[in-house]
Design a protein around this motif. Structure first.
Motif, PDB file in Angstrom:
ATOM      1  N   TYR A   1       0.827  -1.208   0.000  1.00 34.71           N
ATOM      2  CA  TYR A   1       0.000   0.000   0.000  1.00 34.71           C
ATOM      3  C   TYR A   1       0.864   1.261   0.000  1.00 34.71           C
ATOM      4  CZ  TYR A   1      -3.419   3.387   1.845  1.00 34.71           C
ATOM      5  OH  TYR A   1      -4.219   4.483   2.033  1.00 34.71           O
ATOM      6  N   LYS A   2       1.856   1.295   0.874  1.00 36.54           N
ATOM      7  CA  LYS A   2       2.730   2.469   0.958  1.00 36.54           C
ATOM      8  C   LYS A   2       3.517   2.674  -0.330  1.00 36.54           C
ATOM      9  CE  LYS A   2       3.273   2.297   5.997  1.00 36.54           C
ATOM     10  NZ  LYS A   2       4.223   2.083   7.113  1.00 36.54           N
ATOM     11  N   LYS A   3       4.003   1.560  -0.893  1.00 40.81           N
ATOM     12  CA  LYS A   3       4.763   1.647  -2.141  1.00 40.81           C
ATOM     13  C   LYS A   3       3.900   2.174  -3.275  1.00 40.81           C
ATOM     14  CE  LYS A   3       7.334  -1.186  -5.442  1.00 40.81           C
ATOM     15  NZ  LYS A   3       7.787  -2.560  -5.782  1.00 40.81           N
ATOM     16  N   GLU A   4       2.670   1.642  -3.382  1.00 42.93           N
ATOM     17  CA  GLU A   4       1.786   2.040  -4.476  1.00 42.93           C
ATOM     18  C   GLU A   4       1.350   3.495  -4.352  1.00 42.93           C
ATOM     19  OE1 GLU A   4       0.729   0.434  -7.321  1.00 42.93           O
ATOM     20  OE2 GLU A   4       2.378  -0.870  -6.747  1.00 42.93           O
ATOM     21  N   LEU A   5       1.098   3.959  -3.122  1.00 45.98           N
ATOM     22  CA  LEU A   5       0.731   5.360  -2.926  1.00 45.98           C
ATOM     23  C   LEU A   5       1.835   6.283  -3.428  1.00 45.98           C
ATOM     24  CD1 LEU A   5      -1.047   5.685   0.546  1.00 45.98           C
ATOM     25  CD2 LEU A   5      -2.065   5.718  -1.730  1.00 45.98           C
ATOM     26  N   GLY A   6       3.087   5.895  -3.149  1.00 45.69           N
ATOM     27  CA  GLY A   6       4.211   6.692  -3.621  1.00 45.69           C
ATOM     28  C   GLY A   6       4.279   6.731  -5.137  1.00 45.69           C
ATOM     29  N   LEU A   7       4.052   5.579  -5.785  1.00 46.80           N
ATOM     30  CA  LEU A   7       4.101   5.513  -7.245  1.00 46.80           C
ATOM     31  C   LEU A   7       2.963   6.305  -7.883  1.00 46.80           C
ATOM     32  CD1 LEU A   7       5.020   1.757  -7.791  1.00 46.80           C
ATOM     33  CD2 LEU A   7       6.526   3.750  -7.895  1.00 46.80           C
ATOM     34  N   ILE A   8       1.793   6.288  -7.244  1.00 45.02           N
ATOM     35  CA  ILE A   8       0.653   7.060  -7.762  1.00 45.02           C
ATOM     36  C   ILE A   8       0.986   8.547  -7.786  1.00 45.02           C
ATOM     37  CG2 ILE A   8      -1.691   7.830  -7.201  1.00 45.02           C
ATOM     38  CD1 ILE A   8      -2.241   4.975  -6.222  1.00 45.02           C
ATOM     39  N   GLU A   9       1.630   9.040  -6.726  1.00 42.61           N
ATOM     40  CA  GLU A   9       2.002  10.452  -6.665  1.00 42.61           C
ATOM     41  C   GLU A   9       3.043  10.800  -7.710  1.00 42.61           C
ATOM     42  OE1 GLU A   9       0.537  12.847  -4.808  1.00 42.61           O
ATOM     43  OE2 GLU A   9      -0.875  11.215  -4.420  1.00 42.61           O
ATOM     44  N   VAL A  10       4.021   9.905  -7.898  1.00 43.96           N
ATOM     45  CA  VAL A  10       5.063  10.164  -8.905  1.00 43.96           C
ATOM     46  C   VAL A  10       4.460  10.225 -10.302  1.00 43.96           C
ATOM     47  CG1 VAL A  10       7.158   9.260  -9.989  1.00 43.96           C
ATOM     48  CG2 VAL A  10       6.873   9.101  -7.506  1.00 43.96           C
TER      49      VAL A  10
ATOM     50  N   THR B   1       9.581  13.734  -5.522  1.00 46.02           N
ATOM     51  CA  THR B   1       8.392  14.443  -6.020  1.00 46.02           C
ATOM     52  C   THR B   1       7.407  14.836  -4.924  1.00 46.02           C
ATOM     53  OG1 THR B   1       7.197  12.354  -6.362  1.00 46.02           O
ATOM     54  CG2 THR B   1       8.533  13.169  -8.192  1.00 46.02           C
ATOM     55  N   SER B   2       7.750  14.570  -3.667  1.00 46.07           N
ATOM     56  CA  SER B   2       6.782  14.775  -2.577  1.00 46.07           C
ATOM     57  C   SER B   2       6.287  16.219  -2.475  1.00 46.07           C
ATOM     58  CB  SER B   2       7.400  14.335  -1.244  1.00 46.07           C
ATOM     59  OG  SER B   2       8.578  15.079  -0.968  1.00 46.07           O
ATOM     60  N   ASN B   3       7.136  17.195  -2.817  1.00 47.69           N
ATOM     61  CA  ASN B   3       6.729  18.604  -2.722  1.00 47.69           C
ATOM     62  C   ASN B   3       6.672  19.293  -4.085  1.00 47.69           C
ATOM     63  OD1 ASN B   3       6.554  18.669   0.179  1.00 47.69           O
ATOM     64  ND2 ASN B   3       8.799  18.643   0.241  1.00 47.69           N
ATOM     65  N   TRP B   4       6.562  18.506  -5.137  1.00 50.77           N
ATOM     66  CA  TRP B   4       6.538  19.074  -6.483  1.00 50.77           C
ATOM     67  C   TRP B   4       5.190  19.711  -6.815  1.00 50.77           C
ATOM     68  CZ3 TRP B   4       9.051  15.426 -10.723  1.00 50.77           C
ATOM     69  CH2 TRP B   4      10.454  15.506 -10.595  1.00 50.77           C
ATOM     70  N   ASN B   5       5.269  20.687  -7.747  1.00 49.28           N
ATOM     71  CA  ASN B   5       4.079  21.167  -8.451  1.00 49.28           C
ATOM     72  C   ASN B   5       4.348  20.961  -9.940  1.00 49.28           C
ATOM     73  OD1 ASN B   5       5.783  23.293  -9.301  1.00 49.28           O
ATOM     74  ND2 ASN B   5       5.161  24.568  -7.559  1.00 49.28           N
ATOM     75  N   ASN B   6       3.449  21.408 -10.800  1.00 49.50           N
ATOM     76  CA  ASN B   6       3.624  21.185 -12.240  1.00 49.50           C
ATOM     77  C   ASN B   6       4.894  21.832 -12.778  1.00 49.50           C
ATOM     78  OD1 ASN B   6       1.317  19.677 -12.385  1.00 49.50           O
ATOM     79  ND2 ASN B   6       0.034  21.278 -13.257  1.00 49.50           N
ATOM     80  N   TYR B   7       5.232  23.007 -12.243  1.00 54.33           N
ATOM     81  CA  TYR B   7       6.453  23.698 -12.688  1.00 54.33           C
ATOM     82  C   TYR B   7       7.685  22.842 -12.386  1.00 54.33           C
ATOM     83  CZ  TYR B   7      10.342  26.983 -12.750  1.00 54.33           C
ATOM     84  OH  TYR B   7      11.547  27.580 -13.000  1.00 54.33           O
ATOM     85  N   ASP B   8       7.738  22.275 -11.179  1.00 54.09           N
ATOM     86  CA  ASP B   8       8.873  21.425 -10.797  1.00 54.09           C
ATOM     87  C   ASP B   8       8.973  20.202 -11.703  1.00 54.09           C
ATOM     88  OD1 ASP B   8       9.571  23.026  -8.531  1.00 54.09           O
ATOM     89  OD2 ASP B   8       7.911  22.111  -7.427  1.00 54.09           O
ATOM     90  N   ALA B   9       7.811  19.638 -12.047  1.00 51.30           N
ATOM     91  CA  ALA B   9       7.800  18.443 -12.901  1.00 51.30           C
ATOM     92  C   ALA B   9       8.352  18.758 -14.287  1.00 51.30           C
ATOM     93  CB  ALA B   9       6.377  17.895 -13.008  1.00 51.30           C
TER      94      ALA B   9
END
Length: 238
Positions: A168-177, A211-219
């Motif tokens: 669950y923790k791994k997948e949540l991280g991948l979803i955000e990335v 990517t934890s604190n990214w916004n679209n500009y950072d991406a």
């Protein structure tokens, strides 16, 4: 003579049923449909056994299965495929490339997150209130519950809950990335296409902590800068 033929037929049927019930080492290859490119690092899971494998650099994989099992094959930026094992022969799995816009990734991510929350609730209702990690206060003989503590440590349902929580923790991280780094965004802001695009997506896939604190500009900034490094590397190697 008729009895002998009938006996041989019955023996053949019995052997066929035994073959279907026996696990064997299933070998296969994962290929992108249309391009015939072999896919590395695809995830192949046997739904019955919950055991999995990953395809190697040339798309090959091997895992234990039996006739009738269903395999779930998935690879980022490609459409998941469920395949039924019909024989003990080698298996060829074709995955279709799908679009992954930011909006689509967000919607799919939220749907998957909801599904995982449902599984967590089911595990809790089936007897794992602490998800296999009981607090030490349960060992207190005055007001605690030592039996619950040891059940959470050694019971089968809590063990499943622990394994699921790691997933669950791994997948949540991948979803955000995936919200910030996917094929659609990369093709929008770079000239990478085909095999070069696929390798870039694999080699420069950022971690969830990045990517934890990214916004679209950072991406977009990360994609452009990484693509420049990647293309510069290609020029030097060619």
């Amino acid at each position: 003579m008729k009895h002998l033929k009938l006996l041989l037929l019955l023996l053949g049927l019995v052997q066929g049923l035994q073959l279907k019930a026996q696990d064997f080492a299933l070998k296969g290859v994962v290929i992108e449909k249309g391009s015939n490119v072999r896919i590395a690092l695809a995830e192949i899971t046997n739904i019955r056994t919950k055991m999995g494998a990953a395809s190697n650099d040339i798309g090959m994989f091997q895992l234990s299965a039996r006739v009738g099992d269903t395999l779930w094959v998935k690879k980022r930026n490609l459409t998941d495929q469920k395949i039924v094992v019909k024989t003990d022969g080698d298996l060829v799995v074709y995955l279709v490339r799908g679009s992954t816009t930011l909006e689509e990734v967000t919607v799919k991510g939220q749907t998957k997150k909801q599904e995982m929350e449902d599984i967590k609730r089911d595990l809790k209702h089936n007897g794992s209130f602490y998800a296999g990690k009981p607090p030490l206060i349960l060992l207190n003989p005055f007001g605690g519950s030592p039996l619950t503590f040891f059940y959470e440590l050694f019971g089968k349902t809590p063990a499943r809950a622990r394994n699921f929580n790691r997933y669950y923790k791994k997948e949540l991280g991948l979803i955000e990335v995936d919200k910030f780094f996917n094929k659609s965004l990369v093709t929008s802001y770079t000239k990478l296409r085909g095999k070069e695009l696929d390798k870039f997506l694999l080699d420069y896939y950022p971690s969830s902590s990045t990517t934890s604190n990214w916004n679209n500009y950072d991406a977009v900034k990360y994609i452009k800068e990484s693509a420049k490094k990647y293309t510069d590397t290609l020029r030097h190697t060619n």
